[in-house]
Motif scaffolding. Sequence first.
Motif, PDB file in Angstrom:
ATOM      1  N   GLU A 194       0.824  -1.214   0.000  1.00  0.00           N
ATOM      2  CA  GLU A 194       0.000   0.000   0.000  1.00  0.00           C
ATOM      3  C   GLU A 194       0.854   1.258   0.000  1.00  0.00           C
ATOM      4  O   GLU A 194       0.522   2.237  -0.668  1.00  0.00           O
ATOM      5  CB  GLU A 194      -0.961  -0.003   1.190  1.00  0.00           C
ATOM      6  N   PHE A 237       2.185   1.651  -3.592  1.00  0.00           N
ATOM      7  CA  PHE A 237       1.137   2.132  -4.494  1.00  0.00           C
ATOM      8  C   PHE A 237       0.859   3.613  -4.244  1.00  0.00           C
ATOM      9  O   PHE A 237       0.752   4.403  -5.182  1.00  0.00           O
ATOM     10  CB  PHE A 237      -0.160   1.325  -4.330  1.00  0.00           C
ATOM     11  N   GLU A 238       0.729   3.989  -2.988  1.00  0.00           N
ATOM     12  CA  GLU A 238       0.429   5.382  -2.643  1.00  0.00           C
ATOM     13  C   GLU A 238       1.567   6.316  -3.056  1.00  0.00           C
ATOM     14  O   GLU A 238       1.337   7.382  -3.637  1.00  0.00           O
ATOM     15  CB  GLU A 238       0.161   5.504  -1.140  1.00  0.00           C
ATOM     16  N   SER A 246       1.750   6.571  -6.888  1.00  0.00           N
ATOM     17  CA  SER A 246       0.582   7.283  -7.394  1.00  0.00           C
ATOM     18  C   SER A 246       0.663   8.785  -7.124  1.00  0.00           C
ATOM     19  O   SER A 246       0.352   9.594  -7.993  1.00  0.00           O
ATOM     20  CB  SER A 246      -0.681   6.717  -6.761  1.00  0.00           C
ATOM     21  N   SER A 247       1.092   9.150  -5.942  1.00  0.00           N
ATOM     22  CA  SER A 247       1.091  10.565  -5.561  1.00  0.00           C
ATOM     23  C   SER A 247       2.357  11.324  -5.966  1.00  0.00           C
ATOM     24  O   SER A 247       2.353  12.543  -6.010  1.00  0.00           O
ATOM     25  CB  SER A 247       0.888  10.697  -4.050  1.00  0.00           C
ATOM     26  N   LYS A 269      -2.939   3.028  -8.171  1.00  0.00           N
ATOM     27  CA  LYS A 269      -3.120   2.331  -6.892  1.00  0.00           C
ATOM     28  C   LYS A 269      -3.731   0.938  -7.062  1.00  0.00           C
ATOM     29  O   LYS A 269      -4.479   0.473  -6.220  1.00  0.00           O
ATOM     30  CB  LYS A 269      -3.967   3.160  -5.926  1.00  0.00           C
ATOM     31  N   ASN A 270      -3.426   0.308  -8.183  1.00  0.00           N
ATOM     32  CA  ASN A 270      -3.845  -1.066  -8.472  1.00  0.00           C
ATOM     33  C   ASN A 270      -5.355  -1.221  -8.629  1.00  0.00           C
ATOM     34  O   ASN A 270      -5.902  -2.299  -8.404  1.00  0.00           O
ATOM     35  CB  ASN A 270      -3.319  -2.044  -7.418  1.00  0.00           C
ATOM     36  N   ASN A 271      -6.038  -0.149  -9.021  1.00  0.00           N
ATOM     37  CA  ASN A 271      -7.466  -0.268  -9.307  1.00  0.00           C
ATOM     38  C   ASN A 271      -7.637  -1.100 -10.572  1.00  0.00           C
ATOM     39  O   ASN A 271      -6.909  -0.900 -11.548  1.00  0.00           O
ATOM     40  CB  ASN A 271      -8.105   1.111  -9.478  1.00  0.00           C
TER      41      ASN A 271
END
Length: 146
Positions: free
Chosen positions: A58, A61-62, A65-66, A93-95
Amino acid sequence: MTEETLDEAQKEESPPLYFIDTQWLKENDRSFFHLTWNRLCPDSQKKVSKRSKKGKEEVLFETISSCCSKTADFIPPGLPIMEACFRLFLSGKNNPLSPEEMLESLKERWMELNYSPPIQPSALIRVLDADRYYGFRRWSSEAKGK
Protein backbone atom coordinates in the motif's frame (compact mmCIF):
# COMPACT_ATOMS: atom_id res chain seq x y z
CA MET A 1 -33.44 -15.45 -25.99
CA THR A 2 -34.67 -15.29 -22.38
CA GLU A 3 -33.77 -12.44 -20.06
CA GLU A 4 -31.51 -14.77 -18.06
CA THR A 5 -29.68 -15.92 -21.19
CA LEU A 6 -29.31 -12.30 -22.29
CA ASP A 7 -27.75 -11.37 -18.91
CA GLU A 8 -25.30 -14.27 -19.22
CA ALA A 9 -24.36 -13.24 -22.77
CA GLN A 10 -23.75 -9.64 -21.65
CA LYS A 11 -21.54 -10.87 -18.81
CA GLU A 12 -19.50 -12.92 -21.26
CA GLU A 13 -19.15 -9.94 -23.60
CA SER A 14 -17.97 -7.48 -20.97
CA PRO A 15 -14.20 -7.12 -21.07
CA PRO A 16 -12.21 -8.62 -18.21
CA LEU A 17 -10.67 -6.38 -15.58
CA TYR A 18 -7.07 -6.87 -14.47
CA PHE A 19 -4.96 -5.95 -11.45
CA ILE A 20 -1.57 -6.80 -9.92
CA ASP A 21 -2.16 -9.78 -7.64
CA THR A 22 0.43 -9.28 -4.89
CA GLN A 23 -0.70 -12.54 -3.26
CA TRP A 24 0.07 -14.43 -6.50
CA LEU A 25 3.52 -12.82 -6.51
CA LYS A 26 4.16 -14.05 -2.94
CA GLU A 27 2.90 -17.55 -3.75
CA ASN A 28 5.30 -17.67 -6.70
CA ASP A 29 8.33 -16.41 -4.76
CA ARG A 30 8.24 -13.00 -6.42
CA SER A 31 8.85 -9.87 -4.38
CA PHE A 32 6.47 -7.01 -5.14
CA PHE A 33 8.83 -4.72 -3.24
CA HIS A 34 11.82 -5.60 -5.43
CA LEU A 35 9.73 -5.60 -8.60
CA THR A 36 8.54 -2.09 -7.79
CA TRP A 37 11.66 -0.53 -6.25
CA ASN A 38 13.24 0.65 -9.51
CA ARG A 39 10.00 2.37 -10.52
CA LEU A 40 10.29 4.72 -7.54
CA CYS A 41 11.72 8.16 -8.30
CA PRO A 42 14.97 9.04 -6.48
CA ASP A 43 13.14 11.20 -3.90
CA SER A 44 10.73 8.38 -3.07
CA GLN A 45 13.52 5.82 -2.85
CA LYS A 46 15.02 7.95 -0.07
CA LYS A 47 11.69 8.07 1.78
CA VAL A 48 10.72 4.39 1.49
CA SER A 49 12.89 2.19 3.67
CA LYS A 50 14.52 -0.63 1.76
CA ARG A 51 14.91 -2.66 4.94
CA SER A 52 11.30 -3.11 5.99
CA LYS A 53 9.80 -5.00 3.06
CA LYS A 54 6.71 -6.50 4.69
CA GLY A 55 3.39 -4.72 4.37
CA LYS A 56 4.77 -2.18 1.94
CA GLU A 57 2.40 -2.78 -0.98
CA GLU A 58 0.00 0.00 0.00
CA VAL A 59 2.86 2.39 0.77
CA LEU A 60 4.43 1.70 -2.62
CA PHE A 61 1.14 2.13 -4.49
CA GLU A 62 0.43 5.38 -2.64
CA THR A 63 3.96 6.76 -3.09
CA ILE A 64 4.10 6.00 -6.80
CA SER A 65 0.58 7.28 -7.39
CA SER A 66 1.09 10.57 -5.56
CA CYS A 67 4.68 11.29 -6.60
CA CYS A 68 6.61 9.16 -9.08
CA SER A 69 3.87 8.72 -11.66
CA LYS A 70 3.49 12.48 -12.02
CA THR A 71 6.71 12.78 -14.03
CA ALA A 72 6.47 12.71 -17.82
CA ASP A 73 8.98 9.88 -18.10
CA PHE A 74 7.22 7.47 -15.73
CA ILE A 75 5.53 5.75 -18.70
CA PRO A 76 7.49 6.85 -21.77
CA PRO A 77 6.37 5.95 -25.29
CA GLY A 78 8.00 2.83 -26.65
CA LEU A 79 8.10 1.12 -23.26
CA PRO A 80 7.27 -2.58 -23.61
CA ILE A 81 3.49 -2.95 -23.24
CA MET A 82 3.70 -5.19 -20.14
CA GLU A 83 5.94 -2.69 -18.36
CA ALA A 84 3.67 0.18 -19.40
CA CYS A 85 0.64 -1.67 -18.00
CA PHE A 86 2.51 -2.46 -14.78
CA ARG A 87 3.27 1.23 -14.33
CA LEU A 88 -0.36 2.12 -15.07
CA PHE A 89 -1.48 -0.10 -12.21
CA LEU A 90 1.16 1.39 -9.93
CA SER A 91 0.07 4.93 -10.79
CA GLY A 92 -3.60 4.04 -10.28
CA LYS A 93 -3.12 2.33 -6.89
CA ASN A 94 -3.85 -1.07 -8.47
CA ASN A 95 -7.47 -0.27 -9.31
CA PRO A 96 -8.78 -2.89 -11.75
CA LEU A 97 -8.72 -1.85 -15.41
CA SER A 98 -9.98 -3.36 -18.64
CA PRO A 99 -7.59 -3.68 -21.59
CA GLU A 100 -9.55 -0.88 -23.32
CA GLU A 101 -9.07 1.40 -20.30
CA MET A 102 -5.35 0.60 -20.20
CA LEU A 103 -4.87 1.40 -23.86
CA GLU A 104 -6.95 4.58 -23.63
CA SER A 105 -4.92 5.75 -20.65
CA LEU A 106 -1.68 5.11 -22.53
CA LYS A 107 -3.00 6.99 -25.57
CA GLU A 108 -3.84 9.98 -23.35
CA ARG A 109 -0.36 9.96 -21.79
CA TRP A 110 1.33 9.73 -25.17
CA MET A 111 -1.01 12.06 -27.09
CA GLU A 112 1.43 14.99 -27.12
CA LEU A 113 4.02 12.79 -28.82
CA ASN A 114 1.51 11.48 -31.37
CA TYR A 115 2.18 7.90 -30.27
CA SER A 116 -0.37 5.13 -29.73
CA PRO A 117 0.13 1.74 -28.11
CA PRO A 118 0.87 -0.72 -30.91
CA ILE A 119 -1.57 -3.40 -29.72
CA GLN A 120 -5.29 -4.18 -29.90
CA PRO A 121 -7.39 -4.95 -26.80
CA SER A 122 -7.87 -8.59 -27.84
CA ALA A 123 -4.11 -9.08 -28.15
CA LEU A 124 -3.53 -7.32 -24.82
CA ILE A 125 -5.93 -9.77 -23.15
CA ARG A 126 -3.85 -12.69 -24.43
CA VAL A 127 -0.63 -11.05 -23.25
CA LEU A 128 -2.01 -10.26 -19.78
CA ASP A 129 -3.47 -13.74 -19.38
CA ALA A 130 -0.08 -15.28 -20.19
CA ASP A 131 1.86 -13.12 -17.70
CA ARG A 132 4.06 -14.92 -15.19
CA TYR A 133 6.29 -11.99 -14.23
CA TYR A 134 4.28 -8.95 -13.10
CA GLY A 135 1.42 -10.78 -11.38
CA PHE A 136 -1.36 -9.57 -13.69
CA ARG A 137 -4.55 -11.47 -12.96
CA ARG A 138 -8.19 -11.13 -13.88
CA TRP A 139 -10.08 -9.29 -11.20
CA SER A 140 -13.14 -10.85 -9.61
CA SER A 141 -15.09 -10.23 -6.43
CA GLU A 142 -13.05 -13.05 -4.82
CA ALA A 143 -9.79 -11.36 -5.85
CA LYS A 144 -10.83 -8.07 -4.26
CA GLY A 145 -9.52 -9.10 -0.85
CA LYS A 146 -6.03 -9.88 -2.19
